[in-house]
Motif scaffolding. Structure first.
Motif, PDB file in Angstrom:
ATOM      1  N   VAL A 233       0.852  -1.188   0.000  1.00  0.00           N
ATOM      2  CA  VAL A 233       0.000   0.000   0.000  1.00  0.00           C
ATOM      3  C   VAL A 233       0.888   1.238   0.000  1.00  0.00           C
ATOM      4  O   VAL A 233       1.751   1.389   0.873  1.00  0.00           O
ATOM      5  N   THR A 234       0.679   2.098  -0.977  1.00  0.00           N
ATOM      6  CA  THR A 234       1.474   3.316  -1.085  1.00  0.00           C
ATOM      7  C   THR A 234       0.551   4.527  -1.115  1.00  0.00           C
ATOM      8  O   THR A 234      -0.673   4.400  -1.243  1.00  0.00           O
TER       9      THR A 234
ATOM     10  N   ASP B 188       0.352   8.332  -3.211  1.00  0.00           N
ATOM     11  CA  ASP B 188       0.887   9.200  -4.253  1.00  0.00           C
ATOM     12  C   ASP B 188       0.326  10.584  -4.034  1.00  0.00           C
ATOM     13  O   ASP B 188      -0.851  10.741  -3.694  1.00  0.00           O
TER      14      ASP B 188
ATOM     15  N   GLY C 228       5.758  10.111  -3.545  1.00  0.00           N
ATOM     16  CA  GLY C 228       4.952   9.179  -2.775  1.00  0.00           C
ATOM     17  C   GLY C 228       5.830   8.168  -2.073  1.00  0.00           C
ATOM     18  O   GLY C 228       7.063   8.284  -2.085  1.00  0.00           O
TER      19      GLY C 228
ATOM     20  N   PHE D 173       5.674   4.297   0.639  1.00  0.00           N
ATOM     21  CA  PHE D 173       4.919   3.254   1.322  1.00  0.00           C
ATOM     22  C   PHE D 173       4.221   3.790   2.565  1.00  0.00           C
ATOM     23  O   PHE D 173       4.737   4.673   3.262  1.00  0.00           O
ATOM     24  N   VAL D 174       3.077   3.221   2.823  1.00  0.00           N
ATOM     25  CA  VAL D 174       2.403   3.424   4.103  1.00  0.00           C
ATOM     26  C   VAL D 174       3.036   2.471   5.102  1.00  0.00           C
ATOM     27  O   VAL D 174       3.168   1.282   4.835  1.00  0.00           O
TER      28      VAL D 174
ATOM     29  N   ALA E  57      -3.086   6.138   5.843  1.00  0.00           N
ATOM     30  CA  ALA E  57      -2.667   6.689   4.560  1.00  0.00           C
ATOM     31  C   ALA E  57      -2.543   8.208   4.656  1.00  0.00           C
ATOM     32  O   ALA E  57      -1.621   8.805   4.088  1.00  0.00           O
ATOM     33  N   GLU E  58      -3.452   8.847   5.387  1.00  0.00           N
ATOM     34  CA  GLU E  58      -3.384  10.290   5.552  1.00  0.00           C
ATOM     35  C   GLU E  58      -2.073  10.697   6.228  1.00  0.00           C
ATOM     36  O   GLU E  58      -1.417  11.658   5.821  1.00  0.00           O
TER      37      GLU E  58
ATOM     38  N   GLN F  21      -7.810  13.381   0.341  1.00  0.00           N
ATOM     39  CA  GLN F  21      -7.755  12.079  -0.320  1.00  0.00           C
ATOM     40  C   GLN F  21      -8.556  12.119  -1.610  1.00  0.00           C
ATOM     41  O   GLN F  21      -9.715  12.557  -1.619  1.00  0.00           O
TER      42      GLN F  21
ATOM     43  N   ARG G 129      -8.652   9.333  -4.426  1.00  0.00           N
ATOM     44  CA  ARG G 129      -9.241   8.017  -4.596  1.00  0.00           C
ATOM     45  C   ARG G 129      -8.093   7.017  -4.577  1.00  0.00           C
ATOM     46  O   ARG G 129      -6.920   7.399  -4.481  1.00  0.00           O
ATOM     47  N   THR G 130      -8.440   5.750  -4.689  1.00  0.00           N
ATOM     48  CA  THR G 130      -7.446   4.693  -4.628  1.00  0.00           C
ATOM     49  C   THR G 130      -7.348   4.016  -5.987  1.00  0.00           C
ATOM     50  O   THR G 130      -8.363   3.717  -6.611  1.00  0.00           O
TER      51      THR G 130
ATOM     52  N   SER H 176      -6.040   0.811  -8.000  1.00  0.00           N
ATOM     53  CA  SER H 176      -5.770  -0.570  -7.601  1.00  0.00           C
ATOM     54  C   SER H 176      -5.763  -1.529  -8.774  1.00  0.00           C
ATOM     55  O   SER H 176      -5.888  -2.733  -8.566  1.00  0.00           O
TER      56      SER H 176
ATOM     57  N   VAL I 164       0.429  -3.566  -6.006  1.00  0.00           N
ATOM     58  CA  VAL I 164       0.458  -2.409  -5.135  1.00  0.00           C
ATOM     59  C   VAL I 164      -0.783  -1.558  -5.395  1.00  0.00           C
ATOM     60  O   VAL I 164      -1.135  -1.266  -6.542  1.00  0.00           O
ATOM     61  N   VAL I 165      -1.469  -1.217  -4.333  1.00  0.00           N
ATOM     62  CA  VAL I 165      -2.581  -0.279  -4.436  1.00  0.00           C
ATOM     63  C   VAL I 165      -2.111   1.033  -3.838  1.00  0.00           C
ATOM     64  O   VAL I 165      -1.377   1.063  -2.858  1.00  0.00           O
TER      65      VAL I 165
ATOM     66  N   VAL J 154      -3.099   4.970  -2.615  1.00  0.00           N
ATOM     67  CA  VAL J 154      -4.090   5.954  -2.216  1.00  0.00           C
ATOM     68  C   VAL J 154      -3.549   7.323  -2.634  1.00  0.00           C
ATOM     69  O   VAL J 154      -2.475   7.731  -2.185  1.00  0.00           O
TER      70      VAL J 154
END
Lengths: 239, 239
Positions: free
Chosen positions: A14-15, A17, A48, A50-51, A57-58, A81, A83-84, A86, A96-97, A99
């Motif tokens: 999960v990353t 951007d 961006g 990695f989370v 994510a925020e 935010q 959107r995501t 995916s 990798v998805v 956010v």
DNA sequence: CCTTTAATAGTCGGCGTGACTATTAAAGGG
DNA sequence: CCCTTTAATAGTCACGCCGACTATTAAAGG
């Protein structure tokens, strides 16, 4: 959220951007980083990363924002935010998805290349094409979202320094929307919206050249615009 | 998106959560499932499930939508990504980020309990409280988003069967917004927007009781509303 | 002091819209 | 078969917002 015990748990990376916007010389600019590694080595991309396991994510987005801009205090900046994204295959290496977030900066400090990027640079929005991954799409979505939010929120003040002129505020709208606005009408609309801006008594800013200095304003307490400030439609889009 | 080689890659579980809305007896309903397992066993929750390795979040959401509603064809239904919820600790067992979606159904077929849920049920929106995880928040966000989209898109027709009366369309707005609308004004507005709805010549629908049958309409080609159809403000919200 | 530059003030007509009243059409009961 | 009932449909009116435009004011620089 259900079925942990019935389906196999599939791990994802999960990353976040970031589409970081600012105004430079009256034109909309976006922060880009040059990739140092494959894939897309040498191409420009949105910043961006990695989370981390212990952050949302925020929070990851705000941390990255600080790292990439070099700003010491990013706590007050507007971060939204989007959107995501995916789609399988959007990163050739792994699943990798991402956010996506949009951020707005009043001034534009010189960009710091983060730990992962070769270089970082403020780029005019119109020149920001051919980005790595699906970042062209993300950037376009971000601009559309910000443009839409200007219509019905007080977001525009997030682009401005603490004290600003109405002309500067108008430039925000014109840059993001890509259209010219009538100055007296813009002024009337802004001042008629309670809580949008409040005058700083007596303060003026020199325009740089000649002419009357403009009065200074601060962002007011309002967050929403009623009624909205609609961008001029190049003839209504029926579809 | 950068730095795969410098930071440790941390695995997350990625799920989708669905806020599936429909209209029943003129009231907004949402599809809920009863959890069969801990945590929150016996509590109601939004339907959802894991994103599989070979599908996007959108695709996973549509698949889950089909499974939970029992509908054989969900390809035409409106499905919209809301936002992603990624707070650490939102699931007590593991690190899971969830992409939330909102879906709109015209009719309300009886709910099928999915493979993971004990039961599934259509619930009046106002009674849908005390959900598992952060689903109260997600559901509230979903309703707000749908309500907002009704203002400036033609989304309302997604709640309606292929042929519908203007009264039914008005009920969509009234149910989602929770306000009453003036019928002649609503009618004028809808018919004045090109491409919103188109009349089905000669077709009428009996109202069930007495009175004049209403003319039938189909959804038109337009997707956006210009100008928007703003919901009545219970006095403008300045902040 | 005069010119220049841009901010600020004001006007006018059109359109969308909220509030409201009047009419029409058709189904069902008596 | 008519008459009542119910809801759809048609129309009116005034207010407010907004786009387009013109006029005035204020101050800096030559």
């Amino acid at each position: 959220m259900d079925g942990y015990d019935k389906h196999a748990f599939e791990p994802f990376a999960v990353t976040v951007d970031l589409a970081v916007f600012t105004l430079r010389a009256g034109a909309l600019h976006v922060l880009l980083v040059e990739r140092g590694e494959e894939p897309y080595a040498g191409q420009w991309a949105l910043p961006g990363g990695f989370v981390r396991p212990d952050e949302s994510a925020e929070r990851a987005a705000r941390r990255e924002l600080g790292e990439e801009t070099g700003l010491t205090d990013v706590s007050g900046l507007h971060l939204e935010q989007l959107r995501t994204y995916s789609e399988p295959g959007r990163d050739p290496r792994m699943r990798v998805v991402s956010v996506a977030f949009a951020a707005l900066l009043p001034d534009a400090p010189e960009a710091h290349a983060g730990s992962d990027a070769a270089r970082a640079r403020w780029t005019p929005y119109d020149s920001a094409r051919g980005l790595a991954f699906d970042h062209d799409r993300i950037l376009a979505d971000a601009r559309e979202r910000v443009g839409g939010k200007l219509e019905y929120t007080c977001l525009a003040t997030a682009f401005c320094p603490p004290e600003f002129t109405l002309g500067e505020l108008q430039q925000v709208y014109e840059s993001v929307w890509g259209t010219a606005l009538d100055r007296p009408n813009f002024r009337r609309k802004v001042l008629a919206t309670p809580g949008f801006v409040e005058a700083v008594p007596g303060a003026v800013r020199l325009t740089g050249g000649r002419g009357k200095p403009a009065a200074l304003y601060r962002a007011g307490p309002a967050t929403a615009l009623h009624p909205p400030l609609l961008r001029p439609t190049p003839e209504g889009r029926p579809a």
